[in-house]
Design an enzyme around this catalytic site. Structure first.
Site, PDB file in Angstrom:
ATOM      1  N   TYR A  74      19.993  17.036   0.207  1.00 46.10           N
ATOM      2  CA  TYR A  74      20.954  16.373   1.154  1.00 46.10           C
ATOM      3  C   TYR A  74      20.335  16.262   2.488  1.00 46.10           C
ATOM      4  CZ  TYR A  74      25.123  14.939   3.133  1.00 46.10           C
ATOM      5  OH  TYR A  74      26.166  13.992   3.896  1.00 46.10           O
ATOM      6  N   PHE A 126      21.691 -14.491  14.587  1.00 47.93           N
ATOM      7  CA  PHE A 126      21.669 -14.224  13.055  1.00 47.93           C
ATOM      8  C   PHE A 126      23.011 -13.652  12.765  1.00 47.93           C
ATOM      9  CE2 PHE A 126      20.982 -11.656   9.316  1.00 47.93           C
ATOM     10  CZ  PHE A 126      20.534 -12.755   8.472  1.00 47.93           C
ATOM     11  N   THR A 127      23.283 -14.091  11.308  1.00 46.86           N
ATOM     12  CA  THR A 127      24.954 -14.083  10.844  1.00 46.86           C
ATOM     13  C   THR A 127      25.371 -12.505  11.285  1.00 46.86           C
ATOM     14  OG1 THR A 127      23.952 -13.630   8.818  1.00 46.86           O
ATOM     15  CG2 THR A 127      24.628 -15.794   9.155  1.00 46.86           C
ATOM     16  N   ASP A 217      15.171  -7.041  16.765  1.00 48.84           N
ATOM     17  CA  ASP A 217      15.498  -7.343  15.314  1.00 48.84           C
ATOM     18  C   ASP A 217      13.963  -7.410  14.804  1.00 48.84           C
ATOM     19  OD1 ASP A 217      15.887  -8.265  12.955  1.00 48.84           O
ATOM     20  OD2 ASP A 217      17.649  -9.301  13.537  1.00 48.84           O
ATOM     21  N   LYS A 260      12.647  -7.060   3.981  1.00 49.79           N
ATOM     22  CA  LYS A 260      11.880  -8.074   4.232  1.00 49.79           C
ATOM     23  C   LYS A 260      10.560  -7.846   4.484  1.00 49.79           C
ATOM     24  CE  LYS A 260      16.248  -9.504   4.967  1.00 49.79           C
ATOM     25  NZ  LYS A 260      16.958  -9.807   6.331  1.00 49.79           N
ATOM     26  N   ARG A 384      21.852 -23.176   5.229  1.00 47.49           N
ATOM     27  CA  ARG A 384      21.987 -22.651   6.286  1.00 47.49           C
ATOM     28  C   ARG A 384      22.360 -23.665   7.385  1.00 47.49           C
ATOM     29  NH1 ARG A 384      22.936 -17.856   6.093  1.00 47.49           N
ATOM     30  NH2 ARG A 384      21.719 -15.997   6.022  1.00 47.49           N
ATOM     31  N   PHE A 451      29.938 -17.814   4.186  1.00 52.18           N
ATOM     32  CA  PHE A 451      28.883 -18.431   3.366  1.00 52.18           C
ATOM     33  C   PHE A 451      28.798 -17.586   1.926  1.00 52.18           C
ATOM     34  CE2 PHE A 451      25.477 -15.521   4.332  1.00 52.18           C
ATOM     35  CZ  PHE A 451      25.864 -14.992   5.651  1.00 52.18           C
TER      36      PHE A 451
HETATM   37  C1  LIG Z   1      18.262 -10.024   6.880  1.00 53.75           C
HETATM   38  C2  LIG Z   1      18.294  -9.829   8.140  1.00 53.75           C
HETATM   39  C3  LIG Z   1      19.321  -8.924   9.002  1.00 53.75           C
HETATM   40  C4  LIG Z   1      20.281  -8.069   8.223  1.00 53.75           C
HETATM   41  O1  LIG Z   1      19.672  -7.246   7.369  1.00 53.75           O
HETATM   42  P1  LIG Z   1      20.125  -6.599   6.076  1.00 53.75           P
HETATM   43  O2  LIG Z   1      19.215  -5.797   5.488  1.00 53.75           O
HETATM   44  O3  LIG Z   1      20.702  -7.773   4.961  1.00 53.75           O
HETATM   45  O4  LIG Z   1      21.665  -6.093   6.218  1.00 53.75           O
HETATM   46  C5  LIG Z   1      19.257  -9.018  10.388  1.00 53.75           C
HETATM   47  N1  LIG Z   1      18.499  -9.667  10.923  1.00 53.75           N
HETATM   48  C6  LIG Z   1      17.567 -10.738  10.524  1.00 53.75           C
HETATM   49  C7  LIG Z   1      16.539 -11.662  11.263  1.00 53.75           C
HETATM   50  C8  LIG Z   1      17.481 -10.780   8.782  1.00 53.75           C
HETATM   51  O5  LIG Z   1      16.737 -11.525   8.227  1.00 53.75           O
END
Ligand SMILES: *Cc1c(COP(=O)(O)O)cnc(C)c1O
Length: 460
Positions: A74, A126-127, A217, A260, A384, A451
């Site tokens: 933990y 970004f969303t 980011d 990613k 998108r 979306f």
């Molecule tokens: C995917 C993504 C996020 C969010 O990350 P999650 O792992 O999906 O929560 C933030 N910024 C960018 C540019 C992304 O592509």
């Protein structure tokens, strides 16, 4: 000696996952049941899945071996310390807060740094990033260069921040109301477009003058580094690893979706250089994610992530990864299909506004095109455009983005060149029959990030 031009993969395949082949009739039924939203399709009904590159990459044998080395304590798991070391050595940030994925980190940093009435400038929204900034009481302001909104512009660094726009925002609101600049490396919503090192350095100078932080980011920072090496003067002989570290050095902290670049199926983190901000974030992670040495992840996930981080900055890996994306993009360009230029790092973005110029934005041209592509071949892509852009939370009005795109996102190390050929053939066929395609109307709209779950029906 002639240098080798091919982008062929620096790996061989050890295990395969069988996929189902479907008929047009089956696909029509499936997309109807999914409300013409590719997010609502069952994965089983998909042939080539280009919905996203998020968490869909293939892990290496080393990463799988790492999964067996999970220390599921933990507190104080050994894998946390491996991850901390990988982040410090690869990216140069001092302090690490693991989170279950990128948005977990966005949630925490937004809550820690943003006050009601604050303004956060950034290189295109970004969303999830913007939503967390808004939920924390802030307002996002787009300061990306104009070229980013023009799908035909061949400008090599469409992720750049427009310095004049940024200065105007600072002048208008004052630095006290700007907790940080939100800077993404490769801008997802612009089509996977990079920011140049020169731009980043200048943004750093400007923000330092006003004592404003940069929160990075860094979801696709290694892909951005590859483009800097390829396109920016003076960087050709630099390694991806050293470029990644230099990029990070001009920022104060970062949110990471390790799903990613970092080649894992789940995971993320917040990384910081400032102890006080880190302290706050470390307190908060306990509320929302889990203890500060696991942040919603299993020990094995953290181990796979620390190995993936190191693999992600390898030149041969990145050359093959982006090489495959360019291969698909070039095929479509040759066939005259309108796509976003230049081809980005993680996918090819079809310009649905131009392809379906007979369908008004209120009838969702990109959503329509994504559904048509699935019906044609079982290839799953993502909208998108206006659906992703959502509504202004204050006025309730739709945002009308300039770009109306369908994203063909390529998972890392998953599909072959033959798969890319099938995708290209299908896109070209849909493109040739575009005049027969009719738009959609929305019949169900969720309150947040619509979306993901919105449902549609074809126009009569
Ligand atoms: C995917 C993504 C996020 C969010 O990350 P999650 O792992 O999906 O929560 C933030 N910024 C960018 C540019 C992304 O592509």
């Amino acid at each position: 000696m002639k240098t080798r031009k091919s982008w062929a993969e620096p790996f061989k395949i050890k295990m395969v996952e069988l996929i189902k082949m479907t008929t047009p009739k089956q696909r029509l039924k499936a997309i109807r049941e999914a409300g013409y939203n590719t997010f609502l399709l069952k994965s089983e009904d998909v042939y080539i899945d280009l919905l996203t590159d998020s968490g869909t990459s293939a892990m290496s044998d080393q990463q799988w071996a790492g999964m067996m080395l999970g220390d599921e304590a933990y507190a104080g798991s050994r894998n946390f310390y491996h991850l901390e070391k990988a982040v410090q050595e690869t990216y140069g940030y001092k302090y690490l807060v693991p989170t279950h994925q990128g948005r977990g980190a966005e949630h925490i940093i937004s809550k820690v740094l943003i006050k009601k009435g604050d303004v956060i400038p950034g290189n295109m929204y970004f969303t999830t990033t913007r939503l967390h900034q808004e939920l924390a009481g802030g307002t996002f302001v787009d300061v990306i260069v104009d070229e980013a909104h023009d799908p035909q512009s061949d400008f090599p660094f469409k992720g750049n921040i427009d310095l004049q726009k940024l200065e105007d925002v600072i002048k208008k609101y004052g630095p006290k109301r700007i907790p940080y600049v939100s800077m993404a490396t490769t801008v997802n919503m612009a089509g996977g477009q990079p920011i140049s090192m020169e731009n980043l350095k200048t943004v750093r100078q400007l923000t330092q003058k006003h004592n404003i932080r940069i929160i990075h980011d860094m979801t696709r920072v290694a892909e951005n580094a590859y483009f800097i090496k390829e396109r920016e003067k003076g960087y050709r002989n630099r390694s991806i690893a050293s470029l990644v570290k230099e990029i990070c050095s001009y920022t104060d902290g970062a949110t990471m979706s390790a799903k990613k670049d970092a080649l894992v199926n789940i995971g993320g983190f917040l990384a910081l250089n400032d102890w006080n901000t880190f302290e706050e974030a470390r307190n908060m992670v306990v509320i929302y994610e889990g203890l500060h040495t696991y942040g919603g992840l299993a020990g094995r996930d953290m181990e796979a992530m620390s190995i993936g981080i190191r693999e992600s900055v390898d030149y041969d890996h990145m050359h093959a990864r982006i090489g495959q994306v360019l291969y698909l993009g070039d095929k479509l360009v040759e066939a005259g299909v309108p796509v976003v230029h230049p081809i980005g790092s993680h996918g090819v973005f079809l310009d649905a506004r131009t392809i379906l110029d007979h369908i008004p934005q209120d009838n969702y041209p990109a959503q329509t095109l994504a559904a048509e592509l699935y019906i044609n071949s079982g290839v799953r892509s993502m909208e998108r455009g206006i659906v992703s852009a959502g509504r202004n939370p204050k006025t309730g009005k739709n945002y009308y983005p300039k770009l109306e795109l369908v994203r063909l996102t390529i998972p890392r190390r998953v599909y072959t060149q033959a798969h890319m050929d099938v995708v290209a053939e299908s896109v070209i066929e849909v493109f040739e029959n575009r005049k027969k395609i009719k738009g959609l109307r929305m019949i169900y709209e969720p309150r947040y990030l619509r979306f993901f779950q919105a449902r549609f029906a074809p126009l009569k």
